[in-house]
Scaffold this motif. Sequence first.
Motif, PDB file in Angstrom:
ATOM      1  N   UNK A  38       5.444  -3.941   4.786  1.00 29.18           N
ATOM      2  CA  UNK A  38       4.189  -4.061   5.524  1.00 29.18           C
ATOM      3  C   UNK A  38       3.213  -4.975   4.780  1.00 29.18           C
ATOM      4  N   UNK A  39       3.137  -4.816   3.457  1.00 29.10           N
ATOM      5  CA  UNK A  39       2.246  -5.656   2.659  1.00 29.10           C
ATOM      6  C   UNK A  39       2.757  -7.089   2.589  1.00 29.10           C
ATOM      7  N   UNK A  40       4.072  -7.244   2.439  1.00 21.71           N
ATOM      8  CA  UNK A  40       4.642  -8.585   2.354  1.00 21.71           C
ATOM      9  C   UNK A  40       4.436  -9.378   3.627  1.00 21.71           C
ATOM     10  N   UNK A  41       4.676  -8.759   4.762  1.00 22.26           N
ATOM     11  CA  UNK A  41       4.517  -9.455   6.037  1.00 22.26           C
ATOM     12  C   UNK A  41       3.054  -9.789   6.308  1.00 22.26           C
ATOM     13  N   UNK A  42       2.148  -8.971   5.786  1.00 22.46           N
ATOM     14  CA  UNK A  42       0.723  -9.228   5.992  1.00 22.46           C
ATOM     15  C   UNK A  42       0.267 -10.500   5.288  1.00 22.46           C
ATOM     16  N   UNK A  43       1.064 -10.979   4.331  1.00 21.58           N
ATOM     17  CA  UNK A  43       0.706 -12.211   3.630  1.00 21.58           C
ATOM     18  C   UNK A  43       0.893 -13.432   4.515  1.00 21.58           C
ATOM     19  N   UNK A  44       1.741 -13.318   5.515  1.00 21.82           N
ATOM     20  CA  UNK A  44       2.012 -14.445   6.411  1.00 21.82           C
ATOM     21  C   UNK A  44       0.987 -14.421   7.538  1.00 21.82           C
ATOM     22  N   UNK A  45      -0.193 -14.946   7.278  1.00 20.17           N
ATOM     23  CA  UNK A  45      -1.278 -14.888   8.249  1.00 20.17           C
ATOM     24  C   UNK A  45      -1.279 -16.072   9.208  1.00 20.17           C
ATOM     25  N   UNK A 102       5.283   5.034   6.517  1.00 24.93           N
ATOM     26  CA  UNK A 102       4.509   4.007   5.812  1.00 24.93           C
ATOM     27  C   UNK A 102       3.640   3.216   6.782  1.00 24.93           C
ATOM     28  N   UNK A 103       4.173   2.939   7.958  1.00 25.62           N
ATOM     29  CA  UNK A 103       3.421   2.188   8.955  1.00 25.62           C
ATOM     30  C   UNK A 103       2.264   3.026   9.510  1.00 25.62           C
ATOM     31  N   UNK A 104       2.520   4.312   9.699  1.00 23.98           N
ATOM     32  CA  UNK A 104       1.525   5.178  10.339  1.00 23.98           C
ATOM     33  C   UNK A 104       0.436   5.648   9.386  1.00 23.98           C
ATOM     34  N   UNK A 105       0.758   5.735   8.091  1.00 32.51           N
ATOM     35  CA  UNK A 105      -0.181   6.337   7.142  1.00 32.51           C
ATOM     36  C   UNK A 105      -0.397   5.418   5.931  1.00 32.51           C
ATOM     37  N   UNK A 106      -1.544   4.782   5.806  1.00 33.96           N
ATOM     38  CA  UNK A 106      -1.797   3.887   4.673  1.00 33.96           C
ATOM     39  C   UNK A 106      -2.073   4.613   3.358  1.00 33.96           C
ATOM     40  N   UNK A 107      -2.309   5.923   3.411  1.00 38.47           N
ATOM     41  CA  UNK A 107      -2.658   6.701   2.211  1.00 38.47           C
ATOM     42  C   UNK A 107      -1.398   7.038   1.409  1.00 38.47           C
ATOM     43  N   UNK A 108      -0.843   6.043   0.703  1.00 39.08           N
ATOM     44  CA  UNK A 108       0.472   6.181   0.087  1.00 39.08           C
ATOM     45  C   UNK A 108       0.507   7.239  -1.010  1.00 39.08           C
ATOM     46  N   UNK A 109      -0.587   7.423  -1.742  1.00 38.87           N
ATOM     47  CA  UNK A 109      -0.582   8.451  -2.780  1.00 38.87           C
ATOM     48  C   UNK A 109      -0.451   9.845  -2.165  1.00 38.87           C
ATOM     49  N   UNK A 152      21.859   7.369   4.783  1.00 33.04           N
ATOM     50  CA  UNK A 152      21.426   8.140   5.950  1.00 33.04           C
ATOM     51  C   UNK A 152      20.287   7.377   6.613  1.00 33.04           C
ATOM     52  N   UNK A 153      20.579   6.783   7.743  1.00 31.16           N
ATOM     53  CA  UNK A 153      19.612   5.893   8.384  1.00 31.16           C
ATOM     54  C   UNK A 153      18.411   6.629   8.980  1.00 31.16           C
ATOM     55  N   UNK A 154      18.637   7.834   9.525  1.00 28.74           N
ATOM     56  CA  UNK A 154      17.539   8.512  10.224  1.00 28.74           C
ATOM     57  C   UNK A 154      16.380   8.846   9.296  1.00 28.74           C
ATOM     58  N   UNK A 155      16.592   9.531   8.163  1.00 31.24           N
ATOM     59  CA  UNK A 155      15.447   9.804   7.283  1.00 31.24           C
ATOM     60  C   UNK A 155      14.877   8.538   6.649  1.00 31.24           C
ATOM     61  N   UNK A 156      15.720   7.542   6.412  1.00 31.60           N
ATOM     62  CA  UNK A 156      15.222   6.285   5.854  1.00 31.60           C
ATOM     63  C   UNK A 156      14.218   5.643   6.809  1.00 31.60           C
ATOM     64  N   UNK A 157      14.581   5.539   8.078  1.00 31.00           N
ATOM     65  CA  UNK A 157      13.688   4.927   9.054  1.00 31.00           C
ATOM     66  C   UNK A 157      12.466   5.808   9.314  1.00 31.00           C
ATOM     67  N   UNK A 158      12.611   7.121   9.178  1.00 23.46           N
ATOM     68  CA  UNK A 158      11.444   7.996   9.285  1.00 23.46           C
ATOM     69  C   UNK A 158      10.456   7.706   8.162  1.00 23.46           C
ATOM     70  N   UNK A 159      10.985   7.427   6.964  1.00 27.66           N
ATOM     71  CA  UNK A 159      10.118   7.058   5.852  1.00 27.66           C
ATOM     72  C   UNK A 159       9.408   5.738   6.109  1.00 27.66           C
ATOM     73  N   UNK A 160      10.145   4.760   6.666  1.00 29.70           N
ATOM     74  CA  UNK A 160       9.532   3.472   7.011  1.00 29.70           C
ATOM     75  C   UNK A 160       8.422   3.690   8.038  1.00 29.70           C
ATOM     76  N   UNK A 161       8.685   4.497   9.041  1.00 31.50           N
ATOM     77  CA  UNK A 161       7.685   4.764  10.071  1.00 31.50           C
ATOM     78  C   UNK A 161       6.459   5.463   9.492  1.00 31.50           C
TER      79      UNK A 161
END
Length: 308
Positions: free
Chosen positions: A248-255, A207-214, A196-205
């Motif tokens: 998000x963390x992986x891409x941040x390594x490519x500075x 993660x981008x919007x909220x850094x407080x993962x716990x 189900x792409x819609x809830x999956x991409x909502x989860x990705x979004x």
Amino acid sequence: MTPAALIGVDWGSSNARAFLFGRDGGVLAERAAAIGIAHHQGEACAGVLADWLGDWLNDCPALPLLLCGMVGSRNGWRECGYLPTPASLADLAASLHAFDWRGRQVAIVPGISHDNRRDGFRDVMRGEETQIAGLPAVCPRFEQLDWLLTPGTHCKWIRLRQGGIAELATYMTGEMYALLSRHSLLAGLIVEGDWRSEPFLQGVEAAVAHPDWLHQLFGVRARGVLDAMPAEALTWWLSGLLIGYEIQAGLARATDTPVRLCGIVAAPRLAHCYATALRSFGVDAVCIDGDQAAAAGLWSLARQAGWL
């Protein structure tokens, strides 16, 4: 039939896959078994290997045997150390851990370690380095790849540079998903289902919007108990959230340079998840068959080592 020239084995924690190569590098035969190093350790591996590949070994007594993966770990057949980054394919071939077994030439491919001071520890991997050695033969876009991802229990982010391994970072995304969906407060809310792409991409979004993962992880439960999202959707929202934080963390390594293309070595369903998430970050992806890459890598390293 083309005469055999090499036996190669990719031996991991749970499973092993063996390849019988012809002199032209083609795979004459292959087989797989659930005989991982988690169940057979140390010198017991020799007996397991003899039972599993007995016909190949008897029919081809002079063939060299090249192994990679967890078979070279501390709990494997023979411990084989880690080659530090940056590591070229020539470095790997020159660092094979060779020994004699029943009159046969045997070697194990070393693992790779990477020390990034900002991480606070030296990261390690085994097996993926051999898949990288096989990429030129199985991935037409190999020279364009910025990073290689190996999603699964633990996802490796491997930075490629001039055909070699420049950087490594491991994310326990798959294991975290398994723990949360099976053994946590969220377990009763998670129901496996079709993509189900819609809830999956909502989860990705999220993660981008909220850094407080716990805090965001509890959002899975809150959505479930308040009937804000059906169980089948919650599964994919959680998957998207975890993968989103990882990417998000992986891409941040490519500075120093933008990431444009990632290779993904994973089962089709998981590869599709990562490719979908990467596209939402503006990154293209190409999916690569892991078994084909491992086979090609074993052959390539044997050739560079002068075995063939």
